[in-house]
Motif scaffolding. Structure first.
Motif: not given
Length: 216
Positions: A27-45
């Motif tokens: 995992a990255p040192n700055d794990s704040s990037i692992l959040n719902k907004e980033n995981l879903m960004q630019g995707t088609t659900i």
């Protein structure tokens, strides 16, 4: 593609809206990037956007085990959970097999422009031809676009201009930043817990995680 096993479930005691933290060596040192907004960004659900549980797949259109997941387990998840609106599903690119995999992902987003991402996504896996065998070419990808009745002029121009290449590369970089290193890899989460599964695991492994997260 590299590692195929069910990772130990990782239970997160932080609400996803605030931010997830993974207790992984990679995992990255700055794990704040692992959040719902980033995981879903630019995707088609795929499925109900308001479903309480989301499955995110990090995949490669040439990957053997991605194909096996699509051909076997995904169909069961779709019938049991996505069509019943308990779970939604998104796909993120992790093109480990190189330029042809990147090109296939680009094509999927050219199809997304015409609101047919999932039709094209499924067509790619339904016509899977192996890893680095040469089956992915621009002509073949245009043929798939024709099969699902896309506007071929628009699709071809999109592909020729590499309109979505950077998006694919950004998806790959994001995956690496959150510790993804194999395809397929899955993050399955609700508002407070997250499970990680690596590889084309059987339906029962996904069912176990989904039940733990509250589908039963």
């Amino acid at each position: 593609m590299k590692i195929y096993f069910l990772a130990i479930p990782i239970i997160i005691g932080v609400v996803i809206g605030i931010g997830l933290t993974l207790n992984l060596e990679s995992a990255p040192n700055d794990s704040s990037i692992l959040n719902k907004e980033n995981l879903m960004q630019g995707t088609t659900i795929l499925g109900n956007p308001d479903a309480k549980i989301t499955i995110v797949e990090f995949g490669d259109y040439q990957c053997t085990f991605c194909y096996k997941f699509h051909d076997e387990t995904m169909k069961k998840i779709d019938q049991a959970h996505i069509k019943t609106e308990n779970v939604n599903f998104v796909y993120r690119d992790f093109p480990l097999n190189g330029p042809q995999s990147i090109l296939a992902s680009e094509a999927s987003y050219c199809a997304q422009k015409q609101n047919k991402f999932w039709e094209y996504h499924n067509t790619l896996y339904d016509n899977w031809g192996g890893e680095n065998t040469g089956w992915i070419t621009k002509n073949v990808l245009i043929g798939f676009a024709n099969d699902i009745r896309l506007d071929l002029d628009s699709f071809s121009q999109c592909l020729e201009n590499s309109e979505f290449k950077q998006k694919v590369l950004d998806n790959e970089q994001f995956a690496r930043e959150i510790g993804i290193d194999a395809t397929p890899s899955f993050l399955i989460f609700n508002d407070s817990e997250l499970y990680r599964i690596i590889g084309a695991q059987p339906f029962e492994k996904f069912e176990q995680a989904l039940q733990e997260l509250g589908t039963s």
